[in-house]
Scaffold this motif. Sequence first.
Motif, PDB file in Angstrom:
ATOM      1  N   SER A 108       0.815  -1.215   0.000  1.00 27.03           N
ATOM      2  CA  SER A 108       0.000   0.000   0.000  1.00 27.03           C
ATOM      3  C   SER A 108       0.851   1.268   0.000  1.00 27.03           C
ATOM      4  CB  SER A 108      -0.940   0.004   1.208  1.00 27.03           C
ATOM      5  OG  SER A 108      -0.204   0.025   2.413  1.00 27.03           O
ATOM      6  N   VAL A 109       2.095   1.179   0.513  1.00 32.80           N
ATOM      7  CA  VAL A 109       2.979   2.348   0.529  1.00 32.80           C
ATOM      8  C   VAL A 109       3.287   2.778  -0.897  1.00 32.80           C
ATOM      9  CG1 VAL A 109       5.275   3.181   1.172  1.00 32.80           C
ATOM     10  CG2 VAL A 109       3.974   1.761   2.756  1.00 32.80           C
ATOM     11  N   PHE A 110       3.599   1.809  -1.751  1.00 31.92           N
ATOM     12  CA  PHE A 110       3.969   2.137  -3.123  1.00 31.92           C
ATOM     13  C   PHE A 110       2.748   2.516  -3.964  1.00 31.92           C
ATOM     14  CE2 PHE A 110       7.016  -0.954  -1.430  1.00 31.92           C
ATOM     15  CZ  PHE A 110       8.171  -0.200  -1.505  1.00 31.92           C
ATOM     16  N   ALA A 111       1.550   2.238  -3.463  1.00 37.49           N
ATOM     17  CA  ALA A 111       0.336   2.712  -4.130  1.00 37.49           C
ATOM     18  C   ALA A 111      -0.008   4.132  -3.691  1.00 37.49           C
ATOM     19  CB  ALA A 111      -0.834   1.774  -3.834  1.00 37.49           C
ATOM     20  N   LYS A 112       0.330   4.482  -2.456  1.00 33.91           N
ATOM     21  CA  LYS A 112       0.010   5.813  -1.931  1.00 33.91           C
ATOM     22  C   LYS A 112       0.887   6.907  -2.526  1.00 33.91           C
ATOM     23  CE  LYS A 112      -3.141   5.737   1.528  1.00 33.91           C
ATOM     24  NZ  LYS A 112      -4.208   6.726   1.734  1.00 33.91           N
ATOM     25  N   LEU A 113       2.156   6.597  -2.782  1.00 36.45           N
ATOM     26  CA  LEU A 113       3.085   7.620  -3.252  1.00 36.45           C
ATOM     27  C   LEU A 113       2.640   8.268  -4.562  1.00 36.45           C
ATOM     28  CD1 LEU A 113       6.582   6.100  -2.356  1.00 36.45           C
ATOM     29  CD2 LEU A 113       5.399   7.992  -1.254  1.00 36.45           C
ATOM     30  N   PRO A 114       2.337   7.493  -5.616  1.00 37.20           N
ATOM     31  CA  PRO A 114       1.885   8.154  -6.851  1.00 37.20           C
ATOM     32  C   PRO A 114       0.545   8.865  -6.702  1.00 37.20           C
ATOM     33  CG  PRO A 114       1.729   5.771  -7.067  1.00 37.20           C
ATOM     34  CD  PRO A 114       2.479   6.049  -5.807  1.00 37.20           C
ATOM     35  N   GLN A 115      -0.328   8.364  -5.827  1.00 37.22           N
ATOM     36  CA  GLN A 115      -1.607   9.042  -5.615  1.00 37.22           C
ATOM     37  C   GLN A 115      -1.400  10.442  -5.052  1.00 37.22           C
ATOM     38  OE1 GLN A 115      -3.974   6.520  -3.104  1.00 37.22           O
ATOM     39  NE2 GLN A 115      -4.170   4.898  -4.639  1.00 37.22           N
ATOM     40  N   LEU A 116      -0.395  10.612  -4.194  1.00 34.29           N
ATOM     41  CA  LEU A 116      -0.102  11.923  -3.626  1.00 34.29           C
ATOM     42  C   LEU A 116       0.611  12.814  -4.634  1.00 34.29           C
ATOM     43  CD1 LEU A 116      -0.027  13.723  -0.997  1.00 34.29           C
ATOM     44  CD2 LEU A 116       2.278  12.822  -0.666  1.00 34.29           C
ATOM     45  N   VAL A 117       1.630  12.285  -5.295  1.00 32.89           N
ATOM     46  CA  VAL A 117       2.468  13.085  -6.185  1.00 32.89           C
ATOM     47  C   VAL A 117       1.693  13.529  -7.422  1.00 32.89           C
ATOM     48  CG1 VAL A 117       4.503  12.985  -7.677  1.00 32.89           C
ATOM     49  CG2 VAL A 117       4.615  12.080  -5.353  1.00 32.89           C
ATOM     50  N   GLU A 118       0.827  12.667  -7.952  1.00 31.20           N
ATOM     51  CA  GLU A 118       0.108  12.999  -9.183  1.00 31.20           C
ATOM     52  C   GLU A 118      -0.904  14.130  -8.997  1.00 31.20           C
ATOM     53  OE1 GLU A 118       0.224  12.104 -12.385  1.00 31.20           O
ATOM     54  OE2 GLU A 118       2.084  11.057 -11.966  1.00 31.20           O
ATOM     55  N   ARG A 119      -1.214  14.487  -7.778  1.00 32.39           N
ATOM     56  CA  ARG A 119      -2.141  15.601  -7.549  1.00 32.39           C
ATOM     57  C   ARG A 119      -1.484  16.941  -7.840  1.00 32.39           C
ATOM     58  NH1 ARG A 119      -4.646  14.597  -1.655  1.00 32.39           N
ATOM     59  NH2 ARG A 119      -5.699  16.566  -2.192  1.00 32.39           N
ATOM     60  N   ALA A 120      -0.160  17.004  -7.811  1.00 37.31           N
ATOM     61  CA  ALA A 120       0.552  18.237  -8.145  1.00 37.31           C
ATOM     62  C   ALA A 120       0.713  18.333  -9.655  1.00 37.31           C
ATOM     63  CB  ALA A 120       1.904  18.262  -7.445  1.00 37.31           C
ATOM     64  N   GLY A 121       1.242  19.457 -10.108  1.00 39.68           N
ATOM     65  CA  GLY A 121       1.450  19.666 -11.536  1.00 39.68           C
ATOM     66  C   GLY A 121       0.555  20.767 -12.074  1.00 39.68           C
ATOM     67  N   ASN A 122       0.548  20.908 -13.382  1.00 43.37           N
ATOM     68  CA  ASN A 122      -0.284  21.911 -14.034  1.00 43.37           C
ATOM     69  C   ASN A 122      -1.743  21.510 -14.000  1.00 43.37           C
ATOM     70  OD1 ASN A 122       1.671  23.784 -14.704  1.00 43.37           O
ATOM     71  ND2 ASN A 122       2.130  22.833 -16.674  1.00 43.37           N
ATOM     72  N   GLY A 123      -2.620  22.518 -14.008  1.00 44.40           N
ATOM     73  CA  GLY A 123      -4.046  22.259 -14.086  1.00 44.40           C
ATOM     74  C   GLY A 123      -4.530  22.307 -15.518  1.00 44.40           C
ATOM     75  N   ASN A 124      -5.798  22.641 -15.687  1.00 43.99           N
ATOM     76  CA  ASN A 124      -6.365  22.734 -17.027  1.00 43.99           C
ATOM     77  C   ASN A 124      -6.247  24.169 -17.524  1.00 43.99           C
ATOM     78  OD1 ASN A 124      -8.298  23.977 -15.449  1.00 43.99           O
ATOM     79  ND2 ASN A 124      -9.715  22.249 -15.515  1.00 43.99           N
ATOM     80  N   SER A 125      -7.214  24.607 -18.285  1.00 44.38           N
ATOM     81  CA  SER A 125      -7.140  25.923 -18.917  1.00 44.38           C
ATOM     82  C   SER A 125      -7.261  27.086 -17.927  1.00 44.38           C
ATOM     83  CB  SER A 125      -8.243  26.053 -19.973  1.00 44.38           C
ATOM     84  OG  SER A 125      -9.522  25.838 -19.395  1.00 44.38           O
ATOM     85  N   SER A 126      -7.462  26.800 -16.626  1.00 41.68           N
ATOM     86  CA  SER A 126      -7.578  27.879 -15.641  1.00 41.68           C
ATOM     87  C   SER A 126      -6.298  28.690 -15.513  1.00 41.68           C
ATOM     88  CB  SER A 126      -7.963  27.315 -14.271  1.00 41.68           C
ATOM     89  OG  SER A 126      -6.930  26.490 -13.764  1.00 41.68           O
ATOM     90  N   GLY A 127      -5.172  28.088 -15.925  1.00 35.18           N
ATOM     91  CA  GLY A 127      -3.906  28.822 -15.903  1.00 35.18           C
ATOM     92  C   GLY A 127      -3.092  28.620 -14.657  1.00 35.18           C
ATOM     93  N   GLY A 128      -3.610  27.929 -13.633  1.00 36.62           N
ATOM     94  CA  GLY A 128      -2.867  27.707 -12.408  1.00 36.62           C
ATOM     95  C   GLY A 128      -1.901  26.541 -12.531  1.00 36.62           C
ATOM     96  N   SER A 129      -0.982  26.452 -11.567  1.00 42.76           N
ATOM     97  CA  SER A 129       0.002  25.369 -11.583  1.00 42.76           C
ATOM     98  C   SER A 129       0.475  25.086 -10.169  1.00 42.76           C
ATOM     99  CB  SER A 129       1.199  25.726 -12.468  1.00 42.76           C
ATOM    100  OG  SER A 129       1.909  26.822 -11.918  1.00 42.76           O
TER     101      SER A 129
END
Length: 500
Positions: free
Chosen positions: A345-366
Amino acid sequence: MTYTSNWCDFLQNCQQRVTTSDSFGKQEIQTEDEIKARHINNWRDYLKNCNQLIGSSNPFLHSGTLTRVAGLVMEAVGLKLAVGSSCTVFLTNGSSVPAEVVGFSSDKLFLMPLSDVYGLVSGAKVIPIEFVGELPKIGCIQYPRRRAADHAKHVTVGYELLGRVLNGAGEPLDQFGPIHTNHSVPLYSRPYNPLERTPVTDPLDVGVRAINTLLSVGRGQRMGLFAGSGVGKSVLLGMMARYTSADVIVVALIGERGREVKEFIENILGSEGLKRSVVVAAPADTSPLLRLQGAAYATSIAEYFRDEGKHVLLIMDSLTRYAMAQREIALAIGEPPATKGYPPSVFAKLPQLVERAGNGNSSGGSITAFYTVLTEGDDQNDPIADNARAILDGHIVLSRRLSESGHFPAIDIEASISRVMPSIISQEQADSSRKFRSLYSRYQRSHDLISVGAYVSGTDPELDLAISFYPALESFLKQDMFQQESFDESQNKLKALFNT
């Protein structure tokens, strides 16, 4: 007389326009019947919305019974709750312990407390906490919450959090009073559709010369700082927190020493930096569940500001402590260990947390994120470090050898990489960076030979060139922690390095 009558007519006209203006600021003349009809329709829609929300709620208050406490885990019976649901365990003295459902077996629920369990006795009452959203308002329709995530834990977000220091549960630690905000979001949000994300195309100025030129970071990139203990991760993070160009900074101090929280706020962020920052602190002495929630809460805050169109810098120290907290919980509820004691479960949790960061959609935020990864014993093949390298957009490795020699920041250029760098820099910078790395690496490969005097000048022209450039290369990589180097200044110095 004419002057007075004109003013009376003007004020009467203004009063009529204010009375008949709608809630969106459009001012139009309406009859009394139209005003009454609209008023009745608004109240009818409001009452209908209230009826829908009441119909989706549970009219009965269920309760369970605490049957067992073993180590970190509590067991309760008499309740049927989903994993992730929040509940309260009441003590005999009237106080309570907040907890969360982390698993179940048959009719038993496994609960993880958010605080100490001192004072709990067998048979204590366990009552679930039902999330209460924003109250319905006239003219604003709210729909019933049907998704499982909507019934799980919610956290407060908003501009009111700027300048505040919170714990993993969203409670203030700075003694500036409670936080009043009207916005709340699920602690664990829906994953972004990868096709809706805007690509990383713009470079980000972090104020560190070596990173700006040789490991250029893009706005919306997720980078990892890999190092052992005492090599300078926190100091380098502090430099980026002070000098990075961002609208909002979200700092998550997860599982680290408690004294570092105040030091980071006062010595690194400062009063000016804190005004545009939100600090979420869950030190090592807090429960593992609170450490997990602290990391997720900081990410939720960053997501809110990104959706508002802001450029957010998310700093998390450290991702390894987050993984260790999940390991404590997983092992406590009986999940078998897999790689070096870490359950799957540790190795499943890490990408779930990290993938929430990054660029958004057309709203322009990051959200540009920096995660520190603690490599135990300076082993770069540690399971968490190896897994983090695979899911991040690049990694900056700090060398203990460089740190011990007084080289700061102790960035190992040969072992570090930025995966989005080719798409955000010019061809001229790419050529200069490639030449820098080639000369630096050529010298390091022959360092021992040069140190003992075994190399004869003229034997290898490329090595001779590397030897002549090495003092300038080493000086270029060094930077004082209170010295800021902008992106353009860094590029100009890299060009001048090879033009002389």
